[in-house]
Design a protein around this motif. Structure first.
Motif, PDB file in Angstrom:
ATOM      1  N   UNK A 106       0.832  -1.205   0.000  1.00  0.00           N
ATOM      2  CA  UNK A 106       0.000   0.000   0.000  1.00  0.00           C
ATOM      3  C   UNK A 106       0.865   1.253   0.000  1.00  0.00           C
ATOM      4  N   UNK A 107       1.944   1.254   0.785  1.00  0.00           N
ATOM      5  CA  UNK A 107       2.827   2.420   0.838  1.00  0.00           C
ATOM      6  C   UNK A 107       3.534   2.664  -0.487  1.00  0.00           C
ATOM      7  N   UNK A 108       3.779   1.623  -1.242  1.00  0.00           N
ATOM      8  CA  UNK A 108       4.390   1.780  -2.564  1.00  0.00           C
ATOM      9  C   UNK A 108       3.336   2.185  -3.591  1.00  0.00           C
ATOM     10  N   UNK A 109       2.136   1.661  -3.447  1.00  0.00           N
ATOM     11  CA  UNK A 109       1.078   1.898  -4.419  1.00  0.00           C
ATOM     12  C   UNK A 109       0.490   3.313  -4.348  1.00  0.00           C
ATOM     13  N   UNK A 110       0.406   3.891  -3.165  1.00  0.00           N
ATOM     14  CA  UNK A 110      -0.223   5.213  -3.006  1.00  0.00           C
ATOM     15  C   UNK A 110       0.463   6.293  -3.850  1.00  0.00           C
ATOM     16  N   UNK A 111       1.794   6.469  -3.778  1.00  0.00           N
ATOM     17  CA  UNK A 111       2.406   7.507  -4.626  1.00  0.00           C
ATOM     18  C   UNK A 111       2.243   7.225  -6.119  1.00  0.00           C
ATOM     19  N   UNK A 112       2.309   5.965  -6.488  1.00  0.00           N
ATOM     20  CA  UNK A 112       2.135   5.596  -7.891  1.00  0.00           C
ATOM     21  C   UNK A 112       0.755   6.016  -8.384  1.00  0.00           C
ATOM     22  N   UNK A 113      -0.263   5.671  -7.628  1.00  0.00           N
ATOM     23  CA  UNK A 113      -1.624   6.024  -8.022  1.00  0.00           C
ATOM     24  C   UNK A 113      -1.846   7.535  -7.992  1.00  0.00           C
ATOM     25  N   UNK A 114      -1.276   8.195  -7.009  1.00  0.00           N
ATOM     26  CA  UNK A 114      -1.472   9.640  -6.888  1.00  0.00           C
ATOM     27  C   UNK A 114      -0.832  10.403  -8.037  1.00  0.00           C
ATOM     28  N   UNK A 115       0.299   9.904  -8.528  1.00  0.00           N
ATOM     29  CA  UNK A 115       1.005  10.632  -9.572  1.00  0.00           C
ATOM     30  C   UNK A 115       0.566  10.251 -10.976  1.00  0.00           C
ATOM     31  N   UNK A 116       0.072   9.058 -11.165  1.00  0.00           N
ATOM     32  CA  UNK A 116      -0.284   8.646 -12.517  1.00  0.00           C
ATOM     33  C   UNK A 116      -1.788   8.523 -12.739  1.00  0.00           C
ATOM     34  N   UNK A 117      -2.469   7.881 -11.831  1.00  0.00           N
ATOM     35  CA  UNK A 117      -3.896   7.626 -12.036  1.00  0.00           C
ATOM     36  C   UNK A 117      -4.730   8.866 -11.726  1.00  0.00           C
ATOM     37  N   UNK A 118      -4.344   9.609 -10.697  1.00  0.00           N
ATOM     38  CA  UNK A 118      -5.143  10.764 -10.287  1.00  0.00           C
ATOM     39  C   UNK A 118      -4.855  12.025 -11.104  1.00  0.00           C
ATOM     40  N   UNK A 173      -3.415  23.933  -9.849  1.00  0.00           N
ATOM     41  CA  UNK A 173      -3.656  22.694  -9.112  1.00  0.00           C
ATOM     42  C   UNK A 173      -2.789  21.548  -9.607  1.00  0.00           C
ATOM     43  N   UNK A 174      -2.652  21.417 -10.922  1.00  0.00           N
ATOM     44  CA  UNK A 174      -1.849  20.331 -11.507  1.00  0.00           C
ATOM     45  C   UNK A 174      -0.402  20.375 -11.019  1.00  0.00           C
ATOM     46  N   UNK A 175       0.222  21.547 -11.079  1.00  0.00           N
ATOM     47  CA  UNK A 175       1.618  21.669 -10.659  1.00  0.00           C
ATOM     48  C   UNK A 175       1.763  21.505  -9.153  1.00  0.00           C
ATOM     49  N   UNK A 176       0.814  22.028  -8.409  1.00  0.00           N
ATOM     50  CA  UNK A 176       0.863  21.871  -6.961  1.00  0.00           C
ATOM     51  C   UNK A 176       0.754  20.396  -6.579  1.00  0.00           C
ATOM     52  N   UNK A 177      -0.124  19.675  -7.249  1.00  0.00           N
ATOM     53  CA  UNK A 177      -0.300  18.244  -6.985  1.00  0.00           C
ATOM     54  C   UNK A 177       1.010  17.486  -7.219  1.00  0.00           C
ATOM     55  N   UNK A 178       1.662  17.758  -8.333  1.00  0.00           N
ATOM     56  CA  UNK A 178       2.934  17.091  -8.630  1.00  0.00           C
ATOM     57  C   UNK A 178       4.015  17.479  -7.625  1.00  0.00           C
ATOM     58  N   UNK A 179       4.057  18.746  -7.243  1.00  0.00           N
ATOM     59  CA  UNK A 179       5.047  19.198  -6.264  1.00  0.00           C
ATOM     60  C   UNK A 179       4.854  18.500  -4.924  1.00  0.00           C
ATOM     61  N   UNK A 180       3.613  18.419  -4.466  1.00  0.00           N
ATOM     62  CA  UNK A 180       3.337  17.750  -3.188  1.00  0.00           C
ATOM     63  C   UNK A 180       3.764  16.289  -3.243  1.00  0.00           C
ATOM     64  N   UNK A 209       6.034  14.977  -5.193  1.00  0.00           N
ATOM     65  CA  UNK A 209       7.495  14.868  -5.259  1.00  0.00           C
ATOM     66  C   UNK A 209       8.095  14.964  -3.859  1.00  0.00           C
ATOM     67  N   UNK A 210       7.414  15.636  -2.965  1.00  0.00           N
ATOM     68  CA  UNK A 210       7.866  15.723  -1.572  1.00  0.00           C
ATOM     69  C   UNK A 210       7.432  14.489  -0.780  1.00  0.00           C
ATOM     70  N   UNK A 211       6.211  14.009  -1.015  1.00  0.00           N
ATOM     71  CA  UNK A 211       5.678  12.894  -0.236  1.00  0.00           C
ATOM     72  C   UNK A 211       6.235  11.528  -0.642  1.00  0.00           C
ATOM     73  N   UNK A 212       6.596  11.338  -1.904  1.00  0.00           N
ATOM     74  CA  UNK A 212       7.080  10.034  -2.361  1.00  0.00           C
ATOM     75  C   UNK A 212       8.328   9.572  -1.609  1.00  0.00           C
ATOM     76  N   UNK A 213       9.342  10.414  -1.397  1.00  0.00           N
ATOM     77  CA  UNK A 213      10.480   9.948  -0.591  1.00  0.00           C
ATOM     78  C   UNK A 213      10.090   9.609   0.852  1.00  0.00           C
TER      79      UNK A 213
END
Length: 66
Positions: A7-19, A35-42, A44-48
């Motif tokens: 689940x921890x691996x899947x959440x960033x994947x889904x958030x960045x590609x599916x959403x 919103x699009x750029x803010x979403x990607x920026x957030x 990029x911070x949360x994935x690590x």
């Protein structure tokens, strides 16, 4: 514990590609970003952070040797 890691691996994947089609909007602006750029920026911070959590879980279980 393996489902938690999955689940921890899947959440960033889904958030960045599916959403992305759901947040592909110019308005609203958040902190000066569309919103699009803010979403990607957030994410990029949360994935690590998610990756670090997976590392800590595996290290505590002894799956990672140093």
């Amino acid at each position: 514990m393996k489902p938690l890691i999955f689940i921890l691996v899947l959440i960033p994947f889904l958030a960045q590609l599916v959403a992305l089609p759901l947040v592909n909007k110019i308005n609203p602006f958040i902190l000066g970003f569309p919103l699009f750029h803010f979403w990607l920026l957030i994410w990029m911070i949360l994935t690590p952070i998610f990756t670090w959590a997976v590392y800590k879980i595996q290290k505590s279980r002894g799956e990672i040797e140093e």
